[in-house]
Design a protein around this motif. Structure first.
Motif, PDB file in Angstrom:
ATOM      1  N   GLU A   1      -8.850  -7.233  -2.080  1.00 24.21           N
ATOM      2  CA  GLU A   1      -9.243  -6.467  -3.252  1.00 24.21           C
ATOM      3  C   GLU A   1     -10.596  -5.792  -3.029  1.00 24.21           C
ATOM      4  O   GLU A   1     -10.790  -4.627  -3.410  1.00 24.21           O
ATOM      5  CB  GLU A   1      -9.296  -7.371  -4.487  1.00 24.21           C
ATOM      6  CG  GLU A   1      -9.642  -6.661  -5.784  1.00 24.21           C
ATOM      7  CD  GLU A   1      -8.679  -5.526  -6.120  1.00 24.21           C
ATOM      8  OE1 GLU A   1      -9.136  -4.531  -6.724  1.00 24.21           O
ATOM      9  OE2 GLU A   1      -7.480  -5.616  -5.770  1.00 24.21           O
TER      10      GLU A   1
ATOM     11  N   ARG B   1      -9.912  -2.836  -0.829  1.00 27.54           N
ATOM     12  CA  ARG B   1      -9.285  -1.759  -1.596  1.00 27.54           C
ATOM     13  C   ARG B   1     -10.323  -1.013  -2.431  1.00 27.54           C
ATOM     14  O   ARG B   1     -10.314   0.216  -2.508  1.00 27.54           O
ATOM     15  CB  ARG B   1      -8.207  -2.322  -2.527  1.00 27.54           C
ATOM     16  CG  ARG B   1      -6.915  -2.704  -1.857  1.00 27.54           C
ATOM     17  CD  ARG B   1      -5.826  -2.949  -2.890  1.00 27.54           C
ATOM     18  NE  ARG B   1      -4.773  -3.779  -2.342  1.00 27.54           N
ATOM     19  CZ  ARG B   1      -4.687  -5.097  -2.509  1.00 27.54           C
ATOM     20  NH1 ARG B   1      -5.608  -5.733  -3.210  1.00 27.54           N
ATOM     21  NH2 ARG B   1      -3.693  -5.778  -1.962  1.00 27.54           N
ATOM     22  N   GLN B   2     -11.199  -1.770  -3.091  1.00 27.98           N
ATOM     23  CA  GLN B   2     -12.246  -1.154  -3.906  1.00 27.98           C
ATOM     24  C   GLN B   2     -13.146  -0.258  -3.064  1.00 27.98           C
ATOM     25  O   GLN B   2     -13.728   0.706  -3.578  1.00 27.98           O
ATOM     26  CB  GLN B   2     -13.075  -2.235  -4.592  1.00 27.98           C
ATOM     27  CG  GLN B   2     -12.325  -3.008  -5.660  1.00 27.98           C
ATOM     28  CD  GLN B   2     -13.086  -4.224  -6.146  1.00 27.98           C
ATOM     29  OE1 GLN B   2     -14.199  -4.511  -5.691  1.00 27.98           O
ATOM     30  NE2 GLN B   2     -12.496  -4.974  -7.070  1.00 27.98           N
ATOM     31  N   ASN B   3     -13.229  -0.567  -1.787  1.00 22.05           N
ATOM     32  CA  ASN B   3     -14.034   0.230  -0.856  1.00 22.05           C
ATOM     33  C   ASN B   3     -13.197   1.322  -0.193  1.00 22.05           C
ATOM     34  O   ASN B   3     -13.620   1.906   0.813  1.00 22.05           O
ATOM     35  CB  ASN B   3     -14.633  -0.683   0.222  1.00 22.05           C
ATOM     36  CG  ASN B   3     -15.978  -0.189   0.714  1.00 22.05           C
ATOM     37  OD1 ASN B   3     -16.687   0.529   0.006  1.00 22.05           O
ATOM     38  ND2 ASN B   3     -16.336  -0.555   1.924  1.00 22.05           N
ATOM     39  N   SER B   4     -11.997   1.580  -0.757  1.00 22.46           N
ATOM     40  CA  SER B   4     -11.090   2.628  -0.266  1.00 22.46           C
ATOM     41  C   SER B   4     -10.724   2.440   1.204  1.00 22.46           C
ATOM     42  O   SER B   4     -10.540   3.425   1.927  1.00 22.46           O
ATOM     43  CB  SER B   4     -11.713   4.021  -0.485  1.00 22.46           C
ATOM     44  OG  SER B   4     -11.991   4.238  -1.853  1.00 22.46           O
ATOM     45  N   TYR B   5     -10.632   1.175   1.640  1.00 18.57           N
ATOM     46  CA  TYR B   5     -10.237   0.827   3.008  1.00 18.57           C
ATOM     47  C   TYR B   5     -11.175   1.430   4.065  1.00 18.57           C
ATOM     48  O   TYR B   5     -10.796   1.585   5.228  1.00 18.57           O
ATOM     49  CB  TYR B   5      -8.806   1.275   3.285  1.00 18.57           C
ATOM     50  CG  TYR B   5      -7.781   0.605   2.400  1.00 18.57           C
ATOM     51  CD1 TYR B   5      -7.261  -0.642   2.706  1.00 18.57           C
ATOM     52  CD2 TYR B   5      -7.348   1.231   1.230  1.00 18.57           C
ATOM     53  CE1 TYR B   5      -6.320  -1.257   1.880  1.00 18.57           C
ATOM     54  CE2 TYR B   5      -6.414   0.621   0.389  1.00 18.57           C
ATOM     55  CZ  TYR B   5      -5.915  -0.614   0.724  1.00 18.57           C
ATOM     56  OH  TYR B   5      -4.988  -1.218  -0.106  1.00 18.57           O
ATOM     57  N   GLN B   6     -12.389   1.751   3.659  1.00 16.35           N
ATOM     58  CA  GLN B   6     -13.356   2.299   4.623  1.00 16.35           C
ATOM     59  C   GLN B   6     -13.754   1.222   5.636  1.00 16.35           C
ATOM     60  O   GLN B   6     -13.723   0.024   5.335  1.00 16.35           O
ATOM     61  CB  GLN B   6     -14.606   2.795   3.910  1.00 16.35           C
ATOM     62  CG  GLN B   6     -14.400   3.963   2.972  1.00 16.35           C
ATOM     63  CD  GLN B   6     -15.697   4.373   2.316  1.00 16.35           C
ATOM     64  OE1 GLN B   6     -16.517   5.081   2.902  1.00 16.35           O
ATOM     65  NE2 GLN B   6     -15.901   3.923   1.090  1.00 16.35           N
TER      66      GLN B   6
ATOM     67  N   HIS C   1     -14.440  -4.124   8.399  1.00 18.21           N
ATOM     68  CA  HIS C   1     -14.077  -3.965   6.996  1.00 18.21           C
ATOM     69  C   HIS C   1     -15.071  -4.664   6.068  1.00 18.21           C
ATOM     70  O   HIS C   1     -15.423  -4.139   5.018  1.00 18.21           O
ATOM     71  CB  HIS C   1     -12.673  -4.527   6.744  1.00 18.21           C
ATOM     72  CG  HIS C   1     -11.579  -3.670   7.280  1.00 18.21           C
ATOM     73  ND1 HIS C   1     -11.050  -3.839   8.542  1.00 18.21           N
ATOM     74  CD2 HIS C   1     -10.926  -2.615   6.741  1.00 18.21           C
ATOM     75  CE1 HIS C   1     -10.103  -2.932   8.748  1.00 18.21           C
ATOM     76  NE2 HIS C   1     -10.008  -2.182   7.677  1.00 18.21           N
TER      77      HIS C   1
ATOM     78  N   ARG D   1       0.856  -1.179   0.000  1.00 21.73           N
ATOM     79  CA  ARG D   1       0.000   0.000   0.000  1.00 21.73           C
ATOM     80  C   ARG D   1       0.893   1.231   0.000  1.00 21.73           C
ATOM     81  O   ARG D   1       1.811   1.331   0.820  1.00 21.73           O
ATOM     82  CB  ARG D   1      -0.925   0.008   1.221  1.00 21.73           C
ATOM     83  CG  ARG D   1      -1.962   1.131   1.171  1.00 21.73           C
ATOM     84  CD  ARG D   1      -2.899   1.076   2.357  1.00 21.73           C
ATOM     85  NE  ARG D   1      -3.901   2.120   2.273  1.00 21.73           N
ATOM     86  CZ  ARG D   1      -4.722   2.460   3.252  1.00 21.73           C
ATOM     87  NH1 ARG D   1      -4.672   1.805   4.405  1.00 21.73           N
ATOM     88  NH2 ARG D   1      -5.611   3.429   3.094  1.00 21.73           N
ATOM     89  N   ASN D   2       0.638   2.140  -0.956  1.00 18.03           N
ATOM     90  CA  ASN D   2       1.472   3.338  -1.119  1.00 18.03           C
ATOM     91  C   ASN D   2       2.947   2.964  -1.275  1.00 18.03           C
ATOM     92  O   ASN D   2       3.839   3.552  -0.657  1.00 18.03           O
ATOM     93  CB  ASN D   2       1.293   4.280   0.080  1.00 18.03           C
ATOM     94  CG  ASN D   2      -0.134   4.772   0.226  1.00 18.03           C
ATOM     95  OD1 ASN D   2      -0.831   4.964  -0.770  1.00 18.03           O
ATOM     96  ND2 ASN D   2      -0.577   4.960   1.466  1.00 18.03           N
TER      97      ASN D   2
ATOM     98  N   ASN E   1     -22.330  -1.899   0.846  1.00 21.08           N
ATOM     99  CA  ASN E   1     -20.933  -1.514   0.618  1.00 21.08           C
ATOM    100  C   ASN E   1     -19.960  -2.339   1.442  1.00 21.08           C
ATOM    101  O   ASN E   1     -18.749  -2.327   1.181  1.00 21.08           O
ATOM    102  CB  ASN E   1     -20.730  -0.032   0.944  1.00 21.08           C
ATOM    103  CG  ASN E   1     -21.565   0.881   0.076  1.00 21.08           C
ATOM    104  OD1 ASN E   1     -21.858   0.559  -1.076  1.00 21.08           O
ATOM    105  ND2 ASN E   1     -21.966   2.022   0.617  1.00 21.08           N
TER     106      ASN E   1
END
Length: 216
Positions: free
Chosen positions: A203, A206-211, A106, A61-62, A139
């Motif tokens: 994945e 990640r698609q959920n922007s780590y919310q 998550h 990540r990053n 979500n």
């Protein structure tokens, strides 16, 4: 989240009795934390948290390599053979607040048996998830199809299986953005499949922007 080189994901298992929920939890953890065996009644009677060992170098990540820890909460099946809907829901809310209260959830994994058609019991379970997670439940939900070995024995791929699935199941998958995973319940394949399953879950996250979802 933990420190700068480690990530923790919090997962909730929800499903009806004998859906393979506890076995799936053991597969995700790479252990046998949860009691899982054939029974005519509900085996799991309370919420239990299982924590995996540190999985080094699992993801990035990053541009930074991260280790992974997996926290899985197993829950009583619903409909339950001895607990009411209110008792199951209350137990789940209390456990989520206790274990994931600060970090959040998550992903909720709705466990369905791939070798059985979607039935009325599953619709009750889906309703329970909606009420527990609130208006944004779609979500934060993915489907975990257990007994995928039976699909293979029938000579079907995952895509072929879904091609002949009921409209009810297809509509559910569409509502949660096609987030699903097939899990083989054969014990000798658990370790082989574990990382593949976890990478798919990562994945989705990640698609959920780590919310995360905070359940009140």
């Amino acid at each position: 989240m933990c420190d700068t080189d480690e990530m923790t994901i919090n997962l909730l298992l929800v499903g009806r009795t004998q859906s393979g929920k506890s076995a799936a939890g053991n597969s995700l953890l790479g252990s046998f934390d949860f009691d899982s065996h054939l029974s005519p009644s509900s085996v799991t009677t309370c919420c239990r948290l299982g924590c995996s060992c540190r999985i080094s170098g699992f993801t990035r990540r990053n541009s930074h390599e991260l280790a992974l820890r997996v926290h899985v909460m197993d829950t009583p099946g619903y409909p339950h053979s001895s607990l009411s809907k209110e008792e199951v829901q209350q137990a789940m809310r209390a456990a989520l607040a206790q274990h994931f209260g600060d970090e959040g959830l998550h992903l909720a994994l709705l466990v369905l048996r791939a070798d059985l058609p979607l039935c009325e019991e599953e619709t009750h379970t889906i309703q329970l998830v909606q009420e527990l997670l609130g208006p944004t439940w779609k979500n934060f939900t993915a489907i975990l199809f257990t007994h995928a070995d039976k699909v293979e024995e029938a000579g079907l791929t995952g895509d072929e299986y879904l091609h002949i699935a009921s409209d009810t199941l297809l509509n559910l998958l569409s509502s949660i953005q096609q987030r699903y995973i097939f899990v083989d319940n054969q014990a000798n394949t658990l370790q082989q499949e574990r990382k593949t399953i976890l990478r798919k879950i990562m994945e989705f996250i990640r698609q959920n922007s780590y919310q995360v979802l905070l359940v009140k």
